[in-house]
Design an enzyme around this catalytic site. Structure first.
Site, PDB file in Angstrom:
ATOM      1  N   GLU A 275      42.526  25.647 -33.712  1.00 56.80           N
ATOM      2  CA  GLU A 275      41.505  26.298 -34.543  1.00 56.80           C
ATOM      3  C   GLU A 275      42.143  27.535 -34.783  1.00 56.80           C
ATOM      4  OE1 GLU A 275      37.669  26.675 -32.875  1.00 56.80           O
ATOM      5  OE2 GLU A 275      38.405  26.768 -30.711  1.00 56.80           O
TER       6      GLU A 275
ATOM      7  N   HIS B 201      27.146  30.150 -36.577  1.00 54.92           N
ATOM      8  CA  HIS B 201      26.440  28.983 -35.611  1.00 54.92           C
ATOM      9  C   HIS B 201      24.987  28.826 -35.795  1.00 54.92           C
ATOM     10  CE1 HIS B 201      30.272  29.539 -33.485  1.00 54.92           C
ATOM     11  NE2 HIS B 201      30.184  28.190 -33.427  1.00 54.92           N
TER      12      HIS B 201
ATOM     13  N   ASP C 152      36.951  27.981 -37.506  1.00 56.89           N
ATOM     14  CA  ASP C 152      37.879  29.227 -36.897  1.00 56.89           C
ATOM     15  C   ASP C 152      39.228  29.288 -37.604  1.00 56.89           C
ATOM     16  OD1 ASP C 152      36.220  30.937 -35.405  1.00 56.89           O
ATOM     17  OD2 ASP C 152      36.178  29.375 -33.946  1.00 56.89           O
TER      18      ASP C 152
ATOM     19  N   CYS D  56      36.549  18.569 -36.464  1.00 54.34           N
ATOM     20  CA  CYS D  56      35.153  19.059 -36.142  1.00 54.34           C
ATOM     21  C   CYS D  56      34.545  20.014 -36.739  1.00 54.34           C
ATOM     22  CB  CYS D  56      35.187  18.838 -34.464  1.00 54.34           C
ATOM     23  SG  CYS D  56      35.682  20.178 -33.922  1.00 54.34           S
TER      24      CYS D  56
HETATM   25  C1  PEP Z   1      35.354  25.513 -35.425  1.00 58.48           C
HETATM   26  O1  PEP Z   1      35.823  26.504 -35.211  1.00 58.48           O
HETATM   27  O2  PEP Z   1      35.834  24.954 -36.510  1.00 58.48           O
HETATM   28  C2  PEP Z   1      34.651  24.647 -34.531  1.00 58.48           C
HETATM   29  C3  PEP Z   1      34.259  23.450 -34.640  1.00 58.48           C
HETATM   30  O3  PEP Z   1      34.113  25.297 -33.501  1.00 58.48           O
HETATM   31  P1  PEP Z   1      32.945  26.503 -33.762  1.00 58.48           P
HETATM   32  O4  PEP Z   1      32.333  26.581 -34.982  1.00 58.48           O
HETATM   33  O5  PEP Z   1      31.967  26.168 -32.548  1.00 58.48           O
HETATM   34  O6  PEP Z   1      33.625  28.027 -33.295  1.00 58.48           O
HETATM   35 MG    MG Z   2      35.582  27.363 -33.252  1.00 59.34          MG
END
Ligand code: PEP
Ligand code: MG
Length: 538
Positions: free
Chosen positions: A428, A187, A452, A499
């Site tokens: 995910e 992140h 994920d 996303c």
């Molecule tokens: C993902 O897992 O692709 C996602 C968009 O959520 P995050 O990256 O916040 O886990």
């Molecule tokens: Mg995620």
């Protein structure tokens, strides 16, 4: 000149002075002070500086998120005038104790006092006491609030940065990030990308404070960090940086243009955000909406749960900024790498497979309900959608829908207007992709979280830097699950977006269009790049 190589998370170039970030953990020792008057003056000066900082924070928040949100800084400033609190500290200093220790003692005494009160409002003030005390202690110790001591923007070097640390940083003070640890799907890397800053993770180097103030270069195209570059290399990097900026400017001409291929196929390009102010960059990038608002960032970098009112103010601000464009708010995805002390989560063997996201929300519905109430109340001010992370079963979705109904009914009884809100889930986990046919009948949309989904499908920890070079981000198993999800979504007549970070991978743009993906949600800095990739398809 020293050259270090890392893994680039944003292709860009930065040239500037280097600053090695220090973690803000500190331990305060009790010390005997001889010059008591001097120590009292030092304390008073720190309180004045704290008040000045709070005034600046109040003004900043007032301009960005409105008075309701800004008020807390005003309350903190007033608390720093409280006679009981100030006298308790001064009394300890007069006994010959150092000011830092005296403030910490007062902090402990007053937080305990407030925490033991019956009144919920007074109980909550314990957190504020801690906040103001920590601010004064940081000033006394000379630790800058966000860890960056200068006003001149710097190349920030760190061993590692947590999402909470990154989220607190002022983008205007940073030119680039370079970290020893971290992976490109962490992140922190995602935040760097959303700030449009060149960044390297997993960089083989041993940062030293002696680097502070020296000139450095981050070359995100080649994954290089160069300390004290020779003149020839510095000139070349400045040339490349100018080229990068010119290329970004050239993309500007795509603003206002459609996301359409040469053969007439269209796709929505939305953007991902973590904070209210990120919406400005989304509008600036001309994205069609927000495809992922990582709401958990409202919970990070603070000492207590954001209240319904605080959350409402944030969601409303984003919806109003977006002026009728769609905003997909993901309910909180705390856990794994996003740690928050006040959730009191127990340490786990495998946090990514553990107690996180929707699992916490269903187990602790009071947290979930507060967030849902805030989103639904804000929904009257724009076009809100809600999506739920880490879904693995149809039963979870049904349980969520029951809670949502309960929240909507309560709000209606209380007289709050609410808007039409689409409900979707993140796909995910391999379980969600494999069950997408059944899940599609339960919701209004799917958004595929490839970060994920890749981690769980390939059994590759997204935080593990050692696995990054061996991990195939275009793995056929992941692509197959994406395709299957799109097909099952369409069969049930719902839209399907992506996303995760893969959405911005322009080597896959054509593949996603061929699969029939309806929406790609990427960092604001990638919107025009992806639009170009779509328009370049003939
Ligand atoms: C993902 O897992 O692709 C996602 C968009 O959520 P995050 O990256 O916040 O886990
Ligand atoms: Mg995620």
């Amino acid at each position: 000149m020293e050259r270090y190589t890392g893994k680039s998370v944003l292709k860009g170039v930065a040239v500037g002075r280097v600053f090695c970030y220090q973690k803000q953990d500190y331990h305060i020792e009790k010390e005997q002070i001889a010059d008591i008057d001097g120590e009292l003056a030092r304390f008073k000066e720190a309180v004045e500086t704290a008040k000045e900082q709070l005034t600046a924070l109040y003004d900043q928040a007032l301009a960005n998120v409105g008075e309701d949100h800004a008020m807390i800084f005003d309350i903190h400033r007033m608390m720093l005038d409280d006679d009981d609190y100030l006298e308790a500290i001064e009394q300890t200093v007069k006994e010959g104790t150092n000011a830092e220790y005296a403030v910490e003692m007062a902090q402990n005494q007053f937080t305990q006092l407030f925490a033991s009160m019956d009144d919920e409002y007074m109980k909550a003030r314990a957190v504020d006491i801690k906040d103001i005390s920590q601010r004064v202690i940081r000033i006394l110790l000379g630790i800058p609030e966000d860890g960056v001591p200068t006003d001149e923007p710097v190349i920030l070097i760190a061993d590692d940065l947590t999402p909470s640390e990154t989220v607190k940083m002022d983008k205007n003070k940073i030119l680039a990030f370079v970290t020893v640890r971290g992976s490109s799907n962490s992140h922190t890397a995602i935040l760097a990308r959303s700030m449009n800053l060149p960044a390297l993770v997993n960089t083989e180097m041993e940062p030293s404070e002696e680097w502070n103030g020296k000139v450095g270069v981050v070359d995100g195209f080649h994954g290089d960090f160069i300390l004290e570059p020779e003149q020839e290399i510095l000139d070349e990097m400045i040339r490349r940086k100018n080229q990068w900026v010119a290329d970004l400017e050239a993309l500007e001409e795509l603003k206002g243009k459609e996301n359409v291929t040469g053969d007439g196929r269209r796709i929505d390009i939305f953007a991902n955000i973590g904070k209210v102010n990120d919406a400005d960059a989304v509008l600036e990038a001309d994205a069609g909406g927000i495809g992922l608002f990582r709401s958990e960032f409202l919970y990070l970098g603070r000492d207590s749960f954001p209240t319904e009112e605080e959350q409402f103010t944030s969601y409303k601000a984003v919806l109003e900024k977006m002026g009728g464009r769609k905003v997909v708010i993901r309910t909180l995805d705390i856990g794994a790498d996003k740690k928050v002390d006040y959730f009191h989560l127990e340490p786990e063997e495998n946090p990514a497979l553990g107690y996180r996201a929707i699992r916490i929300c269903l187990d602790r519905p009071e947290i979930f309900i507060t967030q849902l109430r805030a989103i639904y109340r804000a929904s009257a001010f724009g076009k809100a959608s809600i999506m739920f992370p880490m879904i693995v079963s149809v039963e979870e979705v049904r349980r969520i829908k029951e809670i949502v109904e309960q929240v909507k009914n309560e709000l209606k009884v209380e007289g709050y207007p609410i808007g039409e809100v689409e409900l979707g889930i993140m796909v995910e986990t391999p379980a969600a992709a494999l069950l997408s046919e059944q899940l599609a009948k339960e919701v209004d949309f799917f958004s595929i979280g490839t970060n994920d989904l890749t981690q769980y499908t390939l059994a590759v920890d997204r935080q593990n830097q050692k696995l990054e070079s061996t991990c195939n981000t275009h793995h056929p198993a992941v692509l197959k699950l994406i395709e299957m999800t799109v097909q099952n979504g369409h069969k049930a007549g719902i839209w399907v977006g992506i996303c995760g970070e893969l959405a911005a991978d322009t080597d896959l743009t054509k593949t996603f269009l061929d699969m029939g993906v309806d929406e790609l949600s990427v960092s604001a800095s990638s919107v025009l790049k992806v639009r170009k990739a779509v328009r370049d398809i003939i």
